[in-house]
Design a protein around this motif. Sequence first.
Motif, mmCIF file in Angstrom:
data_model
loop_
_atom_site.group_PDB
_atom_site.id
_atom_site.type_symbol
_atom_site.label_atom_id
_atom_site.label_comp_id
_atom_site.label_asym_id
_atom_site.label_seq_id
_atom_site.Cartn_x
_atom_site.Cartn_y
_atom_site.Cartn_z
ATOM 1 N N ALA A 1 -18.592 -4.570 -2.997
ATOM 2 C CA ALA A 1 -17.781 -5.281 -3.931
ATOM 3 C C ALA A 1 -18.268 -6.616 -3.698
ATOM 4 C CB ALA A 1 -16.407 -5.041 -3.634
ATOM 5 N N LEU A 2 -18.424 -7.236 -2.529
ATOM 6 C CA LEU A 2 -18.879 -8.327 -2.175
ATOM 7 C C LEU A 2 -20.339 -8.837 -2.704
ATOM 8 C CD1 LEU A 2 -18.202 -11.243 -1.300
ATOM 9 C CD2 LEU A 2 -19.145 -10.330 1.032
ATOM 10 N N ALA A 3 -21.051 -7.784 -2.538
ATOM 11 C CA ALA A 3 -22.469 -7.840 -3.065
ATOM 12 C C ALA A 3 -22.488 -7.770 -4.414
ATOM 13 C CB ALA A 3 -23.497 -6.656 -2.506
ATOM 14 N N ALA A 4 -21.754 -6.887 -5.251
ATOM 15 C CA ALA A 4 -21.518 -7.101 -6.714
ATOM 16 C C ALA A 4 -21.228 -8.383 -7.143
ATOM 17 C CB ALA A 4 -20.685 -5.847 -7.140
ATOM 18 N N MET B 1 -11.091 -10.285 0.789
ATOM 19 C CA MET B 1 -11.121 -10.190 2.054
ATOM 20 C C MET B 1 -11.377 -8.917 2.941
ATOM 21 S SD MET B 1 -7.423 -11.085 4.367
ATOM 22 C CE MET B 1 -7.532 -12.842 3.877
ATOM 23 N N PRO B 2 -12.115 -8.853 3.829
ATOM 24 C CA PRO B 2 -12.398 -7.574 4.436
ATOM 25 C C PRO B 2 -11.299 -6.900 5.243
ATOM 26 C CG PRO B 2 -13.362 -9.543 5.808
ATOM 27 C CD PRO B 2 -12.714 -10.022 4.617
ATOM 28 N N PRO B 3 -11.626 -5.563 5.206
ATOM 29 C CA PRO B 3 -10.381 -4.939 5.724
ATOM 30 C C PRO B 3 -10.112 -5.385 7.307
ATOM 31 C CG PRO B 3 -12.384 -3.514 5.478
ATOM 32 C CD PRO B 3 -12.713 -4.883 4.875
ATOM 33 N N SER B 4 -8.827 -5.033 7.623
ATOM 34 C CA SER B 4 -8.684 -5.200 8.979
ATOM 35 C C SER B 4 -9.125 -4.276 10.011
ATOM 36 C CB SER B 4 -7.026 -5.241 9.421
ATOM 37 O OG SER B 4 -6.479 -6.739 8.458
ATOM 38 N N GLU B 5 -9.730 -4.777 11.078
ATOM 39 C CA GLU B 5 -10.202 -3.787 11.786
ATOM 40 C C GLU B 5 -9.344 -2.905 12.952
ATOM 41 O OE1 GLU B 5 -13.876 -3.413 15.347
ATOM 42 O OE2 GLU B 5 -13.392 -5.164 14.324
ATOM 43 N N PRO B 6 -9.233 -1.730 12.966
ATOM 44 C CA PRO B 6 -8.035 -1.295 13.806
ATOM 45 C C PRO B 6 -8.202 -1.409 15.071
ATOM 46 C CG PRO B 6 -9.507 0.723 13.050
ATOM 47 C CD PRO B 6 -10.164 -1.018 12.280
ATOM 48 N N ASP B 7 -7.210 -1.455 15.906
ATOM 49 C CA ASP B 7 -7.415 -1.438 17.389
ATOM 50 C C ASP B 7 -7.787 -0.309 17.896
ATOM 51 O OD1 ASP B 7 -6.019 -0.863 20.040
ATOM 52 O OD2 ASP B 7 -5.722 -3.088 19.903
ATOM 53 N N PRO B 8 -8.705 -0.287 19.026
ATOM 54 C CA PRO B 8 -9.514 1.055 19.559
ATOM 55 C C PRO B 8 -8.400 2.028 19.944
ATOM 56 C CG PRO B 8 -10.546 -0.842 20.286
ATOM 57 C CD PRO B 8 -9.440 -1.271 19.646
ATOM 58 N N ASP C 1 -12.972 5.941 11.196
ATOM 59 C CA ASP C 1 -13.685 6.414 9.685
ATOM 60 C C ASP C 1 -13.257 5.889 8.559
ATOM 61 O OD1 ASP C 1 -15.414 8.105 11.550
ATOM 62 O OD2 ASP C 1 -13.949 9.894 11.032
ATOM 63 N N ARG C 2 -11.833 5.760 8.409
ATOM 64 C CA ARG C 2 -11.294 5.273 7.176
ATOM 65 C C ARG C 2 -11.752 3.681 7.110
ATOM 66 N NH1 ARG C 2 -5.955 7.805 8.248
ATOM 67 N NH2 ARG C 2 -5.459 5.624 8.728
ATOM 68 N N TYR C 3 -11.742 3.225 8.474
ATOM 69 C CA TYR C 3 -12.167 1.720 8.485
ATOM 70 C C TYR C 3 -13.664 1.326 8.093
ATOM 71 C CZ TYR C 3 -13.621 -2.873 10.168
ATOM 72 O OH TYR C 3 -14.141 -4.143 10.236
ATOM 73 N N ASP C 4 -14.437 2.190 8.476
ATOM 74 C CA ASP C 4 -15.935 1.974 8.142
ATOM 75 C C ASP C 4 -15.936 2.281 6.870
ATOM 76 O OD1 ASP C 4 -16.490 1.525 10.778
ATOM 77 O OD2 ASP C 4 -17.385 3.681 10.983
ATOM 78 N N GLU C 5 -15.294 3.119 5.967
ATOM 79 C CA GLU C 5 -15.426 3.370 4.765
ATOM 80 C C GLU C 5 -14.810 2.369 3.846
ATOM 81 O OE1 GLU C 5 -12.976 7.257 4.200
ATOM 82 O OE2 GLU C 5 -14.568 8.208 5.095
ATOM 83 N N ALA C 6 -13.794 1.655 4.085
ATOM 84 C CA ALA C 6 -13.029 0.529 3.591
ATOM 85 C C ALA C 6 -14.232 -0.739 3.746
ATOM 86 C CB ALA C 6 -11.614 0.269 4.160
ATOM 87 N N LEU C 7 -14.721 -0.909 5.125
ATOM 88 C CA LEU C 7 -15.749 -2.015 5.198
ATOM 89 C C LEU C 7 -16.738 -1.986 4.195
ATOM 90 C CD1 LEU C 7 -16.065 -4.474 6.757
ATOM 91 C CD2 LEU C 7 -17.241 -2.995 8.373
#
Length: 48
Positions: free
Chosen positions: A34-37, A1-8, A22-28
Amino acid sequence: MPPSEPDPADCCGEGCVNCVLDRYDEALERYRAALAAWRVRHPDAPSP
């Protein structure tokens, strides 16, 4: 499951080194890698 996008509004706009956006971008990016693998290991699985 993809990470939840933070509210602006979660970003204070101060240019923090460890910004929630930035943390969201890194998690995404980790999720996408991982999904590609997983898809390489399971080529016959249906796409989500």
